[in-house]
Design an enzyme around this catalytic site. Structure first.
Site, mmCIF file in Angstrom:
data_model
loop_
_atom_site.group_PDB
_atom_site.id
_atom_site.type_symbol
_atom_site.label_atom_id
_atom_site.label_comp_id
_atom_site.label_asym_id
_atom_site.label_seq_id
_atom_site.Cartn_x
_atom_site.Cartn_y
_atom_site.Cartn_z
ATOM 1 C CD GLU A 162 12.148 87.698 9.611
ATOM 2 O OE1 GLU A 162 11.642 87.503 8.500
ATOM 3 O OE2 GLU A 162 13.356 87.996 9.776
ATOM 4 C CG ASN A 204 14.676 86.197 16.139
ATOM 5 O OD1 ASN A 204 15.201 86.953 16.949
ATOM 6 N ND2 ASN A 204 15.146 86.020 14.909
ATOM 7 C CG HIS A 241 18.566 93.306 10.911
ATOM 8 N ND1 HIS A 241 19.860 92.841 10.778
ATOM 9 C CD2 HIS A 241 17.777 92.214 11.051
ATOM 10 C CE1 HIS A 241 19.836 91.506 10.833
ATOM 11 N NE2 HIS A 241 18.594 91.115 11.002
ATOM 12 C CD GLU A 270 18.237 87.792 12.721
ATOM 13 O OE1 GLU A 270 18.159 88.531 11.710
ATOM 14 O OE2 GLU A 270 17.522 86.791 12.880
ATOM 15 C CG ASP A 272 22.834 94.243 10.628
ATOM 16 O OD1 ASP A 272 21.751 94.767 10.957
ATOM 17 O OD2 ASP A 272 22.927 93.436 9.682
#
Ligand code: G2I
Length: 447
Positions: A162, A204, A241, A270, A272
């Site tokens: 990030e 990432n 996300h 990750e 979702d």
């Protein structure tokens, strides 16, 4: 002109096929006979993995562990390998909870993604207060120590997490680490490579899914720069996300493919998606399809097992409900994996596009040409301007050996810069493919 029309038609056809597959996947109640019956087994059919984030404090929950052991073959520690967990006091390393996750996974024959070596967030208190050379050295020591401790046990490390800003700047996020100098990211990657040469090293981030977003372009340019200068980077993680404010973009496949064409693996790290029912299931299926359609998309990790395990549980974003039952989203992912359209060595139908991500000016459209055992031809047609600069990036072991109707140069990093040479706005080239049939990534700007 004809070439552009052909290419556009192909892109539309693939979109239609993906949508049709999504519909079929959602309608089917259970996998077809002969199909794999777990996420991991289904992903393995195309050489991919299917992983989940795991929390150490849930390893005593038999429902949780039962699903973990049955369905997943890759594990990410949700919090336990972060800087605050592994180095709570400077120079004192603490691996207890991380080791519980690593040992459980390895005992079950699962692989591990390491998350994360360097990050502006979740720093231990002592590090939050540091700056300058002392912070740079502390960060590098942390990377070296943790990556060395787990040497040989990690499939891929999120080396830096990030580091790019949200919004329209496309630049780095301000942080104490960034203020140590713009080269902090490559310094972290070099330290990680030295500490564990066998681990894939990933950058990432989140909100990097939409190809036209400035943040995505900023990360793309960094990876392109790293590849061209030999900075050791092997993969890019897309956190993925999603919710109604940040939906799955229609150009997701383009994003994954264009990054892969830089010569890195891509991973969905990750995943979702907030929502429920068939809407959520279709979105999950679409993301799975996008990964399967990119040869170098090596796997998908969801960020937790049951909805109640999620960092945003109220959004019910995962594949199992709070009781551990499979949701419609689970079935759609399983069916998409079993549909088996993806392959790690795809033929020629990859729909790499074509655009000016900065917006305005020009569009470059790629289309296939003749193919031979050892090489293939491609064409690019530019519209919107006669005064273009097109970048064509091929992925290793491909290399460009010839061009026509353009004035072009290319470098050892497999990036070609093409300009008009008075022959119009369509030019061509020959690529020695070395077994890699992926289309190149092309982008256009006005000179
Ligand atoms: O925020 C979602 C993810 C975005 N990408 C990086 C991931 O590392 C991040 O994961 C989340 C975890 O799912 C949360 O569980 O990262 C959060 C912050 O590190 C995690 O939240 C933290 C809470 O902030 C802490 O208060 C808590 O002690 O979880 C900790 C352990 O439960």
């Amino acid at each position: 002109m004809t070439l552009t029309v052909k290419s556009v038609a192909r892109v539309s056809l693939v979109s239609t096929l993906v949508l049709a597959t999504v519909g079929a996947a959602v309608l089917a109640a259970s996998p077809a006979s002969g199909a794999a019956s777990t996420l991991a087994a289904a992903a393995q059919q195309s050489g991919r993995y299917f992983g989940t984030a795991v929390a150490a404090n849930k390893l005593g929950d038999s429902t949780y562990v039962g699903i973990l052991n049955r369905e997943f073959d890759m594990v990410t520690a949700e919090n336990e390998m972060k800087m605050d967990a592994t180095e709570p006091n400077q120079g004192q390393f603490s691996y207890g909870n991380a080791d519980r996750i690593v040992n459980q996974a390895r005992n079950q024959g699962k692989r591990i993604r390491g998350h994360a070596l360097a990050w502006h967030s979740q720093q231990p208190g002592w590090m939050q207060n540091m700056s300058g050379t002392a912070l740079r050295n502390a960060m590098l020591n942390h990377v070296t120590q943790v990556a060395s401790y787990y040497r040989g046990k990690i499939y891929a490390w999120d080396v830096v997490n990030e580091a790019f800003a949200d919004g329209s700047s496309g630049g780095r996020r301000d942080s104490n680490l960034q203020r140590t100098g713009n080269d902090w990211i490559e310094a972290a990657f070099r330290a990680a490579r030295a500490a564990d040469p066998g681990a894939k090293l990933c950058y990432n981030d989140y909100n990097t899914d939409n190809w036209s977003h400035a943040k995505t372009q900023g990360v793309y340019r960094m990876v392109q720069d790293f590849k061209s200068r030999g900075v050791p980077i092997d993969c890019v993680g897309f956190q993925a996300h999603f919710n109604s404010g940040n939906p799955v973009p229609s150009n997701y496949h383009t994003t994954l493919q264009n990054f892969a064409a830089l010569g890195v693996d891509v991973q969905i790290t990750e995943l979702d998606i907030e929502g429920s029912g068939s809407t959520q299931a279709q979105q999950y299926s679409g993301v799975t399809q996008a990964c399967l359609a990119v040869a170098r998309c090596t796997g998908i990790t969801v960020w937790g097992i049951r909805d109640t395990d999620s960092w945003r549980a109220s959004g019910t974003p995962l594949l199992f409900d709070g009781s551990g039952n499979k949701k419609a989203a689970y079935t759609s992912v399983l069916n998409a994996l079993n549909a088996g359209t993806g392959t790690t060595t795809p033929p020629t139908s990859t729909t790499t596009t074509t655009s000016n991500p900065g917006g305005g000016g020009c569009t470059a459209t790629y289309s296939e040409g003749e193919k031979w055992n050892d090489r293939f031809n491609g064409q690019v047609t530019v519209s919107g301007t006669d005064n273009w600069i097109v970048t064509v990036t091929v992925s290793s072991p491909q290399r460009i050996i010839a061009t026509w109707n353009t004035s072009a140069s290319w470098d050892s990093a497999n990036v070609m810069t093409a300009r008009p040479n008075g022959s119009g706005n369509t030019f061509g080239f020959t690529i020695m493919h070395g077994g890699n049939w992926n289309w190149p990534a092309v982008s256009c700007r006005v000179a």
